[in-house]
Design an enzyme around this catalytic site. Structure first.
Site, PDB file in Angstrom:
ATOM      1  N   ASN A 102       0.688  -0.962   0.340  1.00 29.22           N
ATOM      2  CA  ASN A 102       0.445   0.149   0.189  1.00 29.22           C
ATOM      3  C   ASN A 102       0.605   1.425   0.082  1.00 29.22           C
ATOM      4  O   ASN A 102       1.773   1.463   0.993  1.00 29.22           O
ATOM      5  CB  ASN A 102      -0.946   0.190   1.533  1.00 29.22           C
ATOM      6  CG  ASN A 102      -1.746   1.520   1.312  1.00 29.22           C
ATOM      7  OD1 ASN A 102      -1.813   2.262   0.537  1.00 29.22           O
ATOM      8  ND2 ASN A 102      -2.810   0.983   2.326  1.00 29.22           N
ATOM      9  N   ARG A 112      -2.573  -1.857  -3.606  1.00 29.95           N
ATOM     10  CA  ARG A 112      -3.817  -0.851  -3.060  1.00 29.95           C
ATOM     11  C   ARG A 112      -3.846   0.180  -4.441  1.00 29.95           C
ATOM     12  O   ARG A 112      -2.506   0.574  -3.901  1.00 29.95           O
ATOM     13  CB  ARG A 112      -4.193  -1.038  -1.852  1.00 29.95           C
ATOM     14  CG  ARG A 112      -5.237   0.562  -2.207  1.00 29.95           C
ATOM     15  CD  ARG A 112      -5.001   1.192  -0.363  1.00 29.95           C
ATOM     16  NE  ARG A 112      -6.015   2.034  -0.392  1.00 29.95           N
ATOM     17  CZ  ARG A 112      -5.894   3.014   0.861  1.00 29.95           C
ATOM     18  NH1 ARG A 112      -5.036   3.325   1.425  1.00 29.95           N
ATOM     19  NH2 ARG A 112      -7.098   4.029   0.432  1.00 29.95           N
ATOM     20  N   GLY A 150     -12.385   6.556  10.729  1.00 28.95           N
ATOM     21  CA  GLY A 150     -11.104   6.611  10.533  1.00 28.95           C
ATOM     22  C   GLY A 150     -10.335   7.809  10.417  1.00 28.95           C
ATOM     23  O   GLY A 150     -10.880   8.697  10.722  1.00 28.95           O
ATOM     24  N   ARG A 169     -11.309  16.849   7.399  1.00 30.01           N
ATOM     25  CA  ARG A 169     -12.469  16.668   5.928  1.00 30.01           C
ATOM     26  C   ARG A 169     -13.410  16.895   6.795  1.00 30.01           C
ATOM     27  O   ARG A 169     -13.429  16.554   7.747  1.00 30.01           O
ATOM     28  CB  ARG A 169     -11.637  15.637   5.302  1.00 30.01           C
ATOM     29  CG  ARG A 169     -10.129  15.545   4.584  1.00 30.01           C
ATOM     30  CD  ARG A 169     -10.391  14.525   3.576  1.00 30.01           C
ATOM     31  NE  ARG A 169      -9.961  12.929   4.108  1.00 30.01           N
ATOM     32  CZ  ARG A 169      -9.267  12.295   3.505  1.00 30.01           C
ATOM     33  NH1 ARG A 169     -10.454  11.220   3.326  1.00 30.01           N
ATOM     34  NH2 ARG A 169      -8.323  11.177   4.197  1.00 30.01           N
TER      35      ARG A 169
HETATM   36  P1  ADP Z   1      -6.464   5.678   8.862  1.00 26.95           P
HETATM   37  O1  ADP Z   1      -8.045   6.770   8.201  1.00 26.95           O
HETATM   38  O2  ADP Z   1      -5.221   6.831   8.944  1.00 26.95           O
HETATM   39  O3  ADP Z   1      -6.191   3.971   8.306  1.00 26.95           O
HETATM   40  P2  ADP Z   1      -7.715   4.847  11.251  1.00 26.95           P
HETATM   41  O4  ADP Z   1      -8.286   3.551  10.314  1.00 26.95           O
HETATM   42  O5  ADP Z   1      -6.028   3.852  11.985  1.00 26.95           O
HETATM   43  O6  ADP Z   1      -6.968   5.673  10.346  1.00 26.95           O
HETATM   44  O7  ADP Z   1      -8.437   5.580  12.991  1.00 26.95           O
HETATM   45  C1  ADP Z   1      -7.440   6.417  13.095  1.00 26.95           C
HETATM   46  C2  ADP Z   1      -8.079   6.834  13.604  1.00 26.95           C
HETATM   47  O8  ADP Z   1      -8.783   6.169  14.736  1.00 26.95           O
HETATM   48  C3  ADP Z   1      -8.027   9.028  15.122  1.00 26.95           C
HETATM   49  O9  ADP Z   1      -9.058   9.170  14.695  1.00 26.95           O
HETATM   50  C4  ADP Z   1      -7.518   7.569  16.467  1.00 26.95           C
HETATM   51  O10 ADP Z   1      -7.940   8.728  17.354  1.00 26.95           O
HETATM   52  C5  ADP Z   1      -9.013   7.047  16.168  1.00 26.95           C
HETATM   53  N1  ADP Z   1      -8.821   6.009  17.210  1.00 26.95           N
HETATM   54  C6  ADP Z   1      -7.851   4.831  17.698  1.00 26.95           C
HETATM   55  N2  ADP Z   1      -7.862   3.915  18.526  1.00 26.95           N
HETATM   56  C7  ADP Z   1      -8.036   4.598  19.287  1.00 26.95           C
HETATM   57  C8  ADP Z   1      -9.415   4.109  20.911  1.00 26.95           C
HETATM   58  N3  ADP Z   1      -8.630   3.398  21.895  1.00 26.95           N
HETATM   59  N4  ADP Z   1     -10.392   5.230  21.019  1.00 26.95           N
HETATM   60  C9  ADP Z   1     -10.775   6.424  20.331  1.00 26.95           C
HETATM   61  N5  ADP Z   1      -9.946   6.532  18.994  1.00 26.95           N
HETATM   62  C10 ADP Z   1      -8.870   5.881  18.547  1.00 26.95           C
END
Ligand code: ADP
Length: 397
Positions: A7, A91, A210, A241
């Site tokens: 990716n 990806r 995410g 965003r």
């Molecule tokens: P990406 O789109 O970059 O792949 P991810 O799927 O890793 O992103 O998601 C990142 C988001 O998930 C961030 O906003 C992070 O704060 C949130 N996050 C990760 N762990 C937790 C947690 N334990 N509690 C709340 N939010 C979380």
């Protein structure tokens, strides 16, 4: 069969090596800061501690070379020779209307992906660089492209068309494409497996939440609508965003703040969303902490996110003429007990009833609705790499 999944971002490259015999991850890693100071590779052989090496990585070609060296390393490697590698799956963000499924990569496909660059100017060039770097390093190994947009190609034109002059669709491909398709596909199918029902018989709303977030209506296993649009800027509020706004605001902000179009674009993509609302962070963990301390703007940001998700769940239930399941996935969807609870609150009238005790989980598969709920609510960790590995196996096997 051993498959490497890649990716590629503009300055990063994530990889996982699968042994498809048992679908085991043998090793994975991340190459970061490609082309900038402080570049490094972090490599983890399953079962061992991660190792990090800081070294100049001027471009993606150098990044791929390091990945292959790490996979061959005496201690932390998992291959004794590159000839053990059967295929590489990539990806790729945007395939426009050209591909509705994953495809084996050849020069014709690469030309088609290059034609899609105007649709994804930040992402497709990086994906293409990754593919070309692998072609150079492993000229005999077949490669497969798995596209973020492909799963959404089943959307009917009523869902994907924008009410703009129709010629823009014909001339420039202006329409809703949607993203995160691999994730929506995976969690919808996994939800059907967990519920023990055929996906063809289910109406599911999948919430991939995410840093970027999108929500999809999956009817009978097919995407019929999704919240992201021509670009990944549309939909619910995201880390930085803005999500859905009145398009007239672009001109209004440019004029009143004396900003160029590029400045406004940057503001909507990088300074808005949860960061813009809270003024604290784009990271939901920081915002949850600030809200607990009583920060009013962080509380508002959380409420706006939950409200956005709730509206899409309602809209997609209407679009599909019913709803059997809601799935939460990705960083926020898998981990935020509070966001899941707030998004489902008030939807009991349509059979969505969360069980608060069951909902108190993070990062694992679970059904978190009450026993009597008409609509099942599931938490499912996404696994886009596994989908890419499976598609690659299917296409080269
Ligand atoms: P990406 O789109 O970059 O792949 P991810 O799927 O890793 O992103 O998601 C990142 C988001 O998930 C961030 O906003 C992070 O704060 C949130 N996050 C990760 N762990 C937790 C947690 N334990 N509690 C709340 N939010 C979380």
């Amino acid at each position: 069969m051993k498959i490497l999944v890649i990716n590629c971002g503009s300055s990063s490259l994530k990889y996982q090596l699968f042994d498809m015999n048992g679908e085991k991850v043998l090793a994975k890693g991340l190459v970061e800061r490609i082309g900038i100071e402080g570049s490094r590779i972090k490599h983890t052989k399953t079962g061992l501690e991660a190792v990090t090496e800081e070294t100049p990585i001027p471009d993606h070609k150098a990044g791929i070379k390091l990945v292959l060296e790490a996979l061959l390393d005496k201690k932390h490697g998992v291959l004794s020779s590159l000839s053990e590698l059967n295929a590489v799956g990539h990806r790729v963000v945007h395939a426009g209307e050209k591909f509705a499924t994953s495809v084996k990569l050849d020069t014709k496909v690469m030309d088609a992906l290059k034609e899609c660059i105007p649709l994804a100017p930040l992402h497709n060039p990086a994906n293409i660089m990754g593919i070309e770097a692998v072609s150079e390093a492993l000229p005999k190994v077949p490669q497969v492209g798995v596209f973020d947009t492909a799963f959404h190609q089943t959307m009917p034109n009523t869902a994907f068309i924008y009410a703009l002059p129709y010629g823009y669709y014909e001339k420039y491909g202006v329409r809703r494409y949607g993203f995160h398709g691999t994730s929506h596909y995976y969690v919808a199918h996994r939800a059907a497996e967990i519920l023990g029902r055929p996906v063809e018989k289910l109406k599911i709303v999948t919430c991939h939440l995410g840093n970027g977030s999108s929500i999809t209506a999956v009817d009978g296993g097919k995407s019929v609508d999704t919240s992201m649009g021509f670009t990944p800027l549309a939909g619910v509020p995201m880390g930085t965003r803005c999500g859905d706004i009145d398009p007239a605001l672009v001109g209004f902000i440019a004029e009143t703040e004396k900003l160029s179009f590029e400045d406004v674009d940057f503001l909507l993509n990088k300074k808005s969303g949860m960061l813009g609302l809270s003024g604290v962070s784009s990271d939901l963990r920081d915002i949850e902490e600030a809200a607990e301390r009583g920060e009013p703007r962080s509380k508002l940001a959380l409420q706006a996110l939950a409200y956005g998700i709730k509206k899409y769940i309602g809209a997609y239930a209407a679009a599909m003429g019913g709803i059997d399941a809601v799935v939460f996935t990705a960083g926020i969807g898998e981990n935020s007990v509070a966001v899941r609870a707030a998004a489902c609150e008030g939807l009991e009238f349509m059979g969505i009833e969360l069980d608060n005790a069951r909902n108190a989980i993070r990062s694992k598969e679970a059904v978190v609705s009450t026993d009597s709920a008409k609509v099942k609510i599931l938490v499912i960790p996404t696994d886009e790499e596994l989908v890419i590995a499976r598609d690659t196996k299917r296409l080269v096997g």
